[in-house]
Motif scaffolding. Structure first.
Motif, PDB file in Angstrom:
ATOM      1  N   GLU A   1       0.806  -1.228   0.000  1.00  0.00           N
ATOM      2  CA  GLU A   1       0.000   0.000   0.000  1.00  0.00           C
ATOM      3  C   GLU A   1       0.834   1.271   0.000  1.00  0.00           C
ATOM      4  OE1 GLU A   1      -3.988  -1.563   2.359  1.00  0.00           O
ATOM      5  OE2 GLU A   1      -2.343  -0.660   3.518  1.00  0.00           O
TER       6      GLU A   1
ATOM      7  N   ALA B   1      -5.950  -0.619   0.377  1.00  0.00           N
ATOM      8  CA  ALA B   1      -6.428  -1.621  -0.578  1.00  0.00           C
ATOM      9  C   ALA B   1      -7.663  -2.331  -0.047  1.00  0.00           C
ATOM     10  CB  ALA B   1      -5.337  -2.649  -0.870  1.00  0.00           C
TER      11      ALA B   1
ATOM     12  N   PRO C   1      -2.384   1.515  -4.292  1.00  0.00           N
ATOM     13  CA  PRO C   1      -3.785   1.931  -4.354  1.00  0.00           C
ATOM     14  C   PRO C   1      -3.985   3.350  -3.853  1.00  0.00           C
ATOM     15  CG  PRO C   1      -3.433   0.554  -2.427  1.00  0.00           C
ATOM     16  CD  PRO C   1      -2.148   0.535  -3.207  1.00  0.00           C
TER      17      PRO C   1
ATOM     18  N   GLU D   1      -9.930  -0.094  -4.330  1.00  0.00           N
ATOM     19  CA  GLU D   1      -9.059  -0.722  -5.316  1.00  0.00           C
ATOM     20  C   GLU D   1      -8.396  -1.981  -4.754  1.00  0.00           C
ATOM     21  OE1 GLU D   1      -7.761   3.277  -7.808  1.00  0.00           O
ATOM     22  OE2 GLU D   1      -6.342   2.392  -6.392  1.00  0.00           O
TER      23      GLU D   1
END
Length: 470
Positions: A27, A38, A79, A85
């Motif tokens: 991330e 995420a 993300p 996402e």
């Protein structure tokens, strides 16, 4: 979303759909400037699983962020903060599928770490020439997604030039098997080049067929002190003349950049930099013999010293010394990070115009921000500079970044445009530069890019908000 997660776990296995625990590695971007959230991290083990995951996400309208080694510098592989996402990590897909010595090719999966690919090629008696500082952790899929450059572009080209075929999962979850090893194929549009450099916005690269080369019989490295950027360009011309295709690397490093390495990594023993504004690192790869390579290098350096475009030089006497010199060059980004937060630029300018660009832009920055420090280094042989800007001594790096980054970027990018260059040479666009493209890219080019994105990814689920806004 719980239904999607359940379906993804059924397709990939529960252990390969991560939703809890520490996901920082997936991330947070490499520079630690951005941390997203995420919905899940997916870790498929083969192309079929990638296709299945994409189909499920497409049905749910869930955006997908493809990720390799997460070494990118433009926030293109992590993300956003929405929590919507999914990150699709290719790192489990890391096999070398085949080496074809007769065709001088190697077929590898997208998650193969670049250094492992280099070693596999060498073990088979060949050279895979792509080389960059992050090669111990970046993956070939990420290299292809960003069309990475590195230190040997001068001879072998960017990653695009090293690729003959791709396997790609489309936004609809279909698999295009284009893993041809053909060097000639004029049966329509070049889909391979369309996906290379698209940063996962048009399709997800799952495997590639890459070019191999014969291992050089000898490879020599030299380090030269040069009195100016103009002298460095002159030395480059002499190197082309004396070494021809043997010239495989030509790097330029500013004095301040090297002083950071000397300060933070004194064990590396940076040579010749104290009394010269720039140093140059050259590599000569020879297919005949080491004496032949050394004689050519000596003729080049004699000519350079006589011309005055070099004031001193050393030639590595063995592999260990050569690796040490290259390690100094590759340590500049880390030394700069240890010095503090900085503003990075990955730009390209025609080689002949680089001296004028540097002189003019250096002066503009110095007058605009008193005490600013310039960490200028990069691949002079192909016109790519990492023209980075460090806060003045004693200044607050956080405040410098917060208050001056936009101003510095506009100044540098306007200069790049003035000198007919590009604001992204090898790192890509990602999310970091997507808002800058309208100011520095042709409107016609942007329109075509948007048309391609809408045609191949009509739902806008593949890495949305990166490279091009639609």
């Amino acid at each position: 979303m719980n239904d999607l997660i359940a379906k993804l776990r059924a397709a990939l296995g529960a252990a390969n759909v991560l939703t809890e625990g520490d996901l920082t590695a997936y991330e947070q971007d490499w520079r630690k400037r951005t941390r997203g959230k995420a919905l899940a991290v997916l870790r498929p083990g083969n192309t079929g699983e990638v296709a299945a995951a994409v189909k499920l996400c497409a049905e749910a309208g869930t955006p997908i962020v493809p990720q390799g080694g997460n070494t990118g510098l433009v926030v293109g592989g992590v993300p956003d903060e929405s929590g919507r996402e999914v990150v699709l990590s290719l790192t489990r897909m890391n096999r070398v599928r085949a080496v074809d010595g007769g065709n001088l090719t190697m077929t590898v999966e997208a998650g193969c770490v670049l250094q492992n690919l280099q070693q596999a090629a060498e073990d088979a008696g060949y050279l895979f020439p792509l080389s960059l500082a992050a090669e111990g952790s970046c993956t070939i899929g990420g290299n292809l997604g960003t069309n990475a450059g590195g230190t040997q572009v001068l001879r072998y080209g960017n990653t695009r030039e090293l690729c003959l075929g791709l396997e790609v999962v489309t936004a609809q979850g279909e698999v295009w098997n284009g893993l041809t090893g053909l060097r000639k194929d004029n049966t329509g549009y070049d889909l391979r080049d369309l996906f290379i450099g698209s940063e996962g916005t048009l399709g997800i690269i799952t495997a590639a067929t890459m070019k191999l080369y014969p291992l050089p019989v000898a490879s020599l490295t030299a380090w030269a002190a040069v009195p100016s950027m103009e002298a460095a360009v002159t030395l480059l011309g002499l190197a082309h003349k004396h070494l021809g295709a043997g010239l495989t690397g030509f790097e330029v490093m500013g004095q301040f950049a090297l002083s950071l390495v000397d300060r933070h990594m004194p064990q590396l023993r940076v040579p010749l930099y104290q009394d010269t504004p720039y140093c140059v690192l050259l590599e000569n790869s020879d297919q005949e013999s080491e004496p032949h390579a050394r004689a050519a290098f000596e003729r080049l350096l004699e000519a350079a010293l006589e011309d005055g475009c070099a004031t001193d030089a050393v030639v590595a006497e063995n592999i260990a010394q050569a690796r040490g010199l290259w390690h100094i060059r590759e340590s500049i980004p880390l030394a700069q990070a240890q010095e503090g937060l900085n503003i990075k630029h990955d730009i390209s300018v025609p080689v002949s115009r680089i001296p004028a660009f540097c002189a003019e832009t250096d002066a503009l920055l110095a007058s605009s921000i008193p005490g600013v420090r310039l960490v200028n280094f990069g691949h002079l042989g192909d016109g790519n500079l990492h023209y980075n800007v460090q806060a003045p001594v004693g200044g607050d790096p956080q405040a410098f970044l917060r208050e001056l980054e936009e101003r510095v970027n506009v100044l540098v990018y306007d200069q790049v445009k003035k000198f007919d260059g590009s604001i992204s040479a090898e790192h890509g666009v990602g999310a970091l530069k997507v808002d800058k493209l309208p100011d520095y890219k042709s409107p016609v080019a942007l329109s075509l890019m948007k048309s391609l994105k809408k045609a191949l990814d009509p739902q806008n689920i593949l890495n949305p908000g990166r490279v091009v806004s639609v």
